[in-house]
Design a protein around this motif. Structure first.
Motif, mmCIF file in Angstrom:
data_model
loop_
_atom_site.group_PDB
_atom_site.id
_atom_site.type_symbol
_atom_site.label_atom_id
_atom_site.label_comp_id
_atom_site.label_asym_id
_atom_site.label_seq_id
_atom_site.Cartn_x
_atom_site.Cartn_y
_atom_site.Cartn_z
ATOM 1 N N UNK A 103 0.831 -1.206 0.000
ATOM 2 C CA UNK A 103 0.000 0.000 0.000
ATOM 3 C C UNK A 103 0.861 1.250 0.000
ATOM 4 N N UNK A 104 1.942 1.226 0.795
ATOM 5 C CA UNK A 104 2.809 2.403 0.870
ATOM 6 C C UNK A 104 3.529 2.642 -0.446
ATOM 7 N N UNK A 105 4.031 1.570 -1.073
ATOM 8 C CA UNK A 105 4.733 1.714 -2.351
ATOM 9 C C UNK A 105 3.791 2.239 -3.424
ATOM 10 N N UNK A 106 2.529 1.731 -3.402
ATOM 11 C CA UNK A 106 1.543 2.192 -4.373
ATOM 12 C C UNK A 106 1.224 3.667 -4.157
ATOM 13 N N UNK A 107 1.002 4.036 -2.900
ATOM 14 C CA UNK A 107 0.717 5.435 -2.585
ATOM 15 C C UNK A 107 1.899 6.326 -2.957
ATOM 16 N N UNK A 108 3.118 5.839 -2.658
ATOM 17 C CA UNK A 108 4.318 6.616 -2.976
ATOM 18 C C UNK A 108 4.432 6.843 -4.479
ATOM 19 N N UNK A 109 4.016 5.856 -5.265
ATOM 20 C CA UNK A 109 4.059 6.000 -6.715
ATOM 21 C C UNK A 109 3.176 7.144 -7.166
ATOM 22 N N UNK A 110 1.985 7.239 -6.625
ATOM 23 C CA UNK A 110 1.071 8.327 -6.991
ATOM 24 C C UNK A 110 1.579 9.681 -6.497
ATOM 25 N N UNK A 111 2.296 9.671 -5.380
ATOM 26 C CA UNK A 111 2.795 10.928 -4.817
ATOM 27 C C UNK A 111 3.899 11.550 -5.670
ATOM 28 N N UNK A 112 4.367 10.812 -6.671
ATOM 29 C CA UNK A 112 5.355 11.388 -7.608
ATOM 30 C C UNK A 112 4.689 12.369 -8.572
ATOM 31 N N UNK A 113 3.359 12.290 -8.656
ATOM 32 C CA UNK A 113 2.619 13.183 -9.553
ATOM 33 C C UNK A 113 2.520 14.569 -8.915
ATOM 34 N N UNK A 114 2.859 15.626 -9.636
ATOM 35 C CA UNK A 114 2.769 16.982 -9.070
ATOM 36 C C UNK A 114 1.365 17.278 -8.540
ATOM 37 N N UNK A 115 1.289 17.786 -7.325
ATOM 38 C CA UNK A 115 0.023 18.165 -6.720
ATOM 39 C C UNK A 115 -0.701 17.036 -5.998
ATOM 40 N N UNK A 116 -0.164 15.816 -6.062
ATOM 41 C CA UNK A 116 -0.815 14.669 -5.418
ATOM 42 C C UNK A 116 -0.031 14.274 -4.165
ATOM 43 N N UNK A 117 -0.642 14.490 -3.000
ATOM 44 C CA UNK A 117 -0.032 14.087 -1.735
ATOM 45 C C UNK A 117 -0.666 12.799 -1.226
ATOM 46 N N UNK A 118 -0.367 12.481 0.026
ATOM 47 C CA UNK A 118 -0.860 11.225 0.603
ATOM 48 C C UNK A 118 -2.388 11.147 0.606
#
Length: 353
Positions: A294-309
């Motif tokens: 779950x953390x790795x998946x969330x971290x992947x999305x957090x690479x997108x500008x403007x997308x936090x946890x």
């Protein structure tokens, strides 16, 4: 058609289901319930709805060995017909081939219940021998086992499994995410987990309100000493033992904080402890890996500008995972609360790249 036979006595109940297609029995399945489960007309109605909810096919005709109440009969028939997409009849045959089928399936349910009781009696003999080896005052009908797993210093997770009367009770399994321990201090983590679990003994109901007859820790004397010190502070008198592994990572013995108790020559006891140790390890590792994923998946999305946890979590929940977010259209992404048009554009651009 399906034929459902119900057998129940003071100790055990069994529901047996035979699947008949083109006049032949193509499969069968049995569901066993202990004395704590009430298999009455209401329970059977609930069972039927749940059983066919999980199956792709519902036959047009279902035979029951015993009747339901009128209201429950109507409700079950309505549910099954809607689920099947065609009319389903639910009947209790009183004579002929249908009655003979029901009696055959009932006899099968009675035989399965008998085997279940015999197995339980064997389990009780194992529990009795375990109680003798560990000098326990009562038969360990509820055994709780704990294991700590981690991925480096992250995702520190503990798994708790429960063994009731020699059988795993997966409904009582629990996962603890370590909150107060930094690094990989297994002793401190085990103390936190047991403290959190045991404070619920005062609850009025629920699995945690039940006192364990025996606590097993996946670890050695240090783990036992840590938990026994906690029990003294909480003024609780519960038996605690560690499950010690050999150099080949196989169960070798049980231990207190001062001594080891060999179990290798006690075949039935050894098999029970081995199964418990393997199961708690499997469970705790699987829960740790889920947390890591779950953390790795969330971290992947957090690479997108403007997308936090927070936004990442909303996206994963809305689309059922990373693959769902990747497939989502601009319109679908726009329905997620908290996302701006710029966020949507950044997500689309990220996955396009």
């Amino acid at each position: 058609q399906d034929v459902i036979g119900i057998y129940t006595d003071d100790f055990t109940s069994c529901i047996s289901v035979f699947y008949i297609r083109e006049g032949a029995v193509v499969d069968h399945k049995e569901y066993l319930f202990g004395a704590d489960s009430i298999v009455d007309a209401g329970g059977i109605a609930s069972f039927l709805c749940e059983h066919y909810r999980l199956r792709e096919y519902v036959p047009a005709r279902i035979l029951l060995s015993q009747p339901l109440e009128d209201e429950e009969q109507e409700a079950v028939v309505a549910y099954l017909s809607d689920r099947a997409g065609h009319k389903v009849t639910l009947s209790v045959p009183e004579r002929g081939d249908g009655r003979a089928l029901c009696e055959m399936v009932c006899a099968n349910a009675a035989e399965k219940a008998k085997m279940y009781r015999l197995d339980a009696e064997k389990d009780n003999s194992v529990l009795l021998r375990l109680a003798q080896l560990l000098c326990l005052e009562t038969l360990p009908e509820r055994i709780e086992a704990y294991d700590i797993s981690n991925f480096g210093s992250e995702h520190l997770t503990a798994g708790m499994i429960v063994c009731k009367n020699g059988k795993f009770s997966k409904a009582d399994y629990r996962t603890f995410h370590i909150k107060t321990v930094e690094g990989t201090d297994d002793y401190a983590s085990m103390r936190e987990v047991l403290a959190r679990r045991l404070k619920h003994l005062e609850d009025e109901n629920g699995s945690f309100s039940e006192f364990p007859d025996l606590i097993l820790l996946d670890g050695g004397r240090g783990h036992v000493a840590t938990v026994r010190a906690l029990l003294q502070e909480m003024e609780l008198d519960l038996p605690v033992f560690g499950m010690v592994k050999d150099d080949f990572h196989k169960t070798r013995a049980l231990c207190t904080e001062n001594e080891e108790i060999a179990i290798a020559r006690e075949q039935q006891v050894f098999q029970l402890i081995y199964r418990i140790q393997e199961e708690v390890h499997r469970y705790s590792v699987s829960r740790m890996e889920q947390a890591k994923g779950r953390t790795l998946t969330t971290s992947s999305l957090e690479k997108i500008p403007g997308i936090g946890k927070q936004k990442a979590a909303k996206l994963l929940q809305a689309f059922g995972g990373l693959a769902g977010v990747r497939r989502a259209s601009e319109e679908q992404l726009g329905t997620v609360s908290g996302l701006s048009k710029k966020d949507v554009a950044n997500i689309l651009a990220y996955f396009k790249e």
